[in-house]
Design a protein around this motif. Structure first.
Motif, mmCIF file in Angstrom:
data_model
loop_
_atom_site.group_PDB
_atom_site.id
_atom_site.type_symbol
_atom_site.label_atom_id
_atom_site.label_comp_id
_atom_site.label_asym_id
_atom_site.label_seq_id
_atom_site.Cartn_x
_atom_site.Cartn_y
_atom_site.Cartn_z
ATOM 1 N N ILE A 1 0.961 -1.146 -0.026
ATOM 2 C CA ILE A 1 0.021 0.014 0.183
ATOM 3 C C ILE A 1 0.999 1.221 -0.061
ATOM 4 C CG2 ILE A 1 -1.566 1.252 1.190
ATOM 5 C CD1 ILE A 1 -2.954 -1.183 2.332
ATOM 6 N N ILE A 2 0.507 2.170 -1.073
ATOM 7 C CA ILE A 2 1.338 3.505 -0.903
ATOM 8 C C ILE A 2 0.285 4.676 -0.510
ATOM 9 C CG2 ILE A 2 2.350 5.166 -2.454
ATOM 10 C CD1 ILE A 2 3.203 2.635 -4.173
ATOM 11 N N LEU A 3 0.723 5.429 0.226
ATOM 12 C CA LEU A 3 -0.002 6.324 0.929
ATOM 13 C C LEU A 3 0.937 7.988 0.853
ATOM 14 C CD1 LEU A 3 -1.059 4.489 4.107
ATOM 15 C CD2 LEU A 3 -2.499 5.017 2.078
ATOM 16 N N PRO A 4 0.166 9.026 0.915
ATOM 17 C CA PRO A 4 0.933 10.069 0.664
ATOM 18 C C PRO A 4 1.665 10.203 2.111
ATOM 19 C CG PRO A 4 -1.598 10.395 0.262
ATOM 20 C CD PRO A 4 -1.227 9.217 1.109
ATOM 21 N N GLY A 5 2.386 11.391 2.042
ATOM 22 C CA GLY A 5 3.334 11.725 3.244
ATOM 23 C C GLY A 5 2.662 12.693 4.281
ATOM 24 N N PRO A 6 2.058 13.789 3.686
ATOM 25 C CA PRO A 6 1.432 14.619 4.793
ATOM 26 C C PRO A 6 0.422 13.974 5.383
ATOM 27 C CG PRO A 6 1.687 15.457 2.685
ATOM 28 C CD PRO A 6 1.887 14.557 2.533
ATOM 29 N N PRO A 7 0.243 14.102 6.911
ATOM 30 C CA PRO A 7 -0.645 13.498 7.833
ATOM 31 C C PRO A 7 -2.226 13.632 7.331
ATOM 32 C CG PRO A 7 1.158 14.131 8.952
ATOM 33 C CD PRO A 7 1.588 14.639 7.570
ATOM 34 N N LYS A 8 -2.424 14.859 7.076
ATOM 35 C CA LYS A 8 -3.709 15.362 6.587
ATOM 36 C C LYS A 8 -4.246 14.545 5.411
ATOM 37 C CE LYS A 8 -2.374 19.515 3.967
ATOM 38 N NZ LYS A 8 -2.978 20.765 3.764
ATOM 39 N N GLU A 9 -3.452 14.207 4.549
ATOM 40 C CA GLU A 9 -3.568 13.318 3.448
ATOM 41 C C GLU A 9 -3.754 11.945 3.731
ATOM 42 O OE1 GLU A 9 -1.807 14.391 -0.233
ATOM 43 O OE2 GLU A 9 -1.486 16.586 0.595
ATOM 44 N N MET A 10 -2.618 11.378 4.506
ATOM 45 C CA MET A 10 -2.426 10.080 4.588
ATOM 46 C C MET A 10 -3.622 9.316 5.525
ATOM 47 S SD MET A 10 -1.261 7.660 7.158
ATOM 48 C CE MET A 10 -0.870 8.731 8.395
#
Length: 416
Positions: A147-156
């Motif tokens: 699974i690949i997720l964004p880095g910014p917590p508000k997006e992740m």
């Protein structure tokens, strides 16, 4: 199942950003019954990133990667995973539309490199990004799940909750029972003493499990169990919670992950009570904690930061001979704490008046040691309670522990 979290970004290695994503994902995966045995941080380097993916695939069933999926050339996460799996990348049409609409709505020119944010690995499931631009990815390959997720917590965090978690439940966790947990919060007791009080229960209790861990000035106990349904889990968790509460009734202030100030505001709201505060060495920290709770305006009527002796005299009517003079107890004393609490309560006409005066450091004050603090609670029509604290730590630690100590004693008084 075992998972590994790989956080991607040179800024993490340099300490410019704190890796809160790993903490968030570890907690979330635990609720799904997934054990996280390793967390890795790797910089924006293709070779080292591929090496990290290879190592993770050898020791984990589920590999989650966060960060490195933006528009620039050093955003390499998708490229590295695609190369490792020997798959190609392509532009996802819906993800590209999402990126293009972002720029169109703002009437801003979209540079070509922003197309990279719509890249997905062949054969993967795109994970739409509701709070950002870069699309995530989820795929299975030779019995492993990536699974690949964004880095910014508000997006992740939203992407994990709304996209990745359902995907895991559908593809990877079909035979796994979920883990259900409850958080119990304690104050006025350290982690070691709490564990000692619960030792027999911890040693003889295999399901649900008991896991205590400390934060500054409080202790949290997580109780967890696997179950086929939430109803089945809650029966077991509630029974264990009652056992724990019976052993520590004077310290367990909440069943749920809330700070003690929230528990106090809720109790006082239910009782129709009000409070005010006078703070010296904590400089308003107590009032900040209380007013950070939504709805505290009905409880907290006001307060005074009386840092200097002059303010103690002028605003709170502390007698001069208590503060200064050869035989005066001084500002850091039980006598002054009592006057501060009683005066702020009378001035604001509240049910409780809270007061703090002490030496937070780093230097001595009035020839009194760093960490010597007096706290007081004045209650309408009751005798004022004054407590002496002898705390250790740096300036900020002493201030936080002072506030926590006062809040705990206030909670005890309200509950009793």
């Amino acid at each position: 199942m075992k998972a590994e979290i790989i956080a991607v970004g040179t800024e993490l290695l340099l300490g410019q950003i704190v890796n809160t994503n790993a903490q968030f994902l570890s907690v979330e995966l635990a609720t799904l019954g997934i054990d996280v045995y390793f967390q890795t941080v790797v910089g924006d380097n293709m070779t080292r990133l591929q090496e990290s993916i290879q190592l993770a695939s050898q020791r984990a069933d589920i590999i989650l990667l966060t960060g490195g999926i933006g528009p620039t050339q050093d955003d390499l996460t998708k490229d590295a995973l695609a190369a490792f799996l020997r798959r190609e990348l392509h532009i996802d049409r819906l993800a590209m539309d999402h990126v293009a609409q972002f720029f169109t709505k703002r009437d801003v020119h979209m540079t070509e490199n922003n197309r990279r944010q719509a890249l997905v690995i062949d054969g993967s499931t795109p994970l739409p990004n509701a709070t950002g631009l870069a699309v995530g990815n989820a795929l299975s390959h030779e019995g492993k799940y990536y699974i690949i997720l964004p880095g910014p917590p508000k997006e992740m965090a939203p992407m994990f909750h709304e996209q990745a978690k359902p995907w895991l439940l559908q593809h990877a966790l079909t035979d796994e029972m979920p883990i259900y947990s409850s958080m119990l919060k304690f104050a006025g007791i350290g982690e070691s003493l709490l564990e000692d009080r619960l030792l027999d229960l911890i040693q003889n209790q295999s399901d649900p499990t008991i896991a205590p861990y400390a934060k500054e000035g409080e202790v949290t106990v997580r109780i967890s169990t696997k179950a086929t349904s939430e109803q089945e889990a809650m029966i077991k968790l509630n029974a264990l919670e009652k056992q724990i509460q019976s052993l520590l009734p004077e310290h367990m202030y909440a069943s749920g992950d809330i700070p003690i100030e929230k528990a106090i505001v809720d109790l006082m709201t239910d009782q129709g009570k009000t409070l005010s505060a006078a703070e010296s060495c904590t400089g308003g920290l107590l009032m900040e904690r209380i007013t950070s709770v939504p709805g505290s305006a009905t409880v907290f009527l006001g307060g005074i930061v009386c840092y200097s002796n002059q303010m103690k005299e002028k605003l709170l009517n502390v007698p001069h001979d208590l503060l200064e003079g050869e035989d005066a107890p001084g500002a850091v004393s039980a006598e002054v704490a009592q006057v501060l609490a009683e005066q702020v309560r009378m001035i604001t006409d509240t049910d409780y008046g809270l007061a703090i005066t002490g030496v937070a450091g780093p230097a001595y004050s009035e020839r009194k040691p760093v960490g010597l603090v007096y706290i007081a609670i004045a209650e309408r029509d009751k005798k004022t309670e004054v407590y002496e604290l002898n705390l250790i730590g740096n300036r900020e630690t002493i201030r936080v522990r002072t506030v926590k100590s006062l809040l705990y004693r206030l909670w005890r008084i309200i509950v009793n």
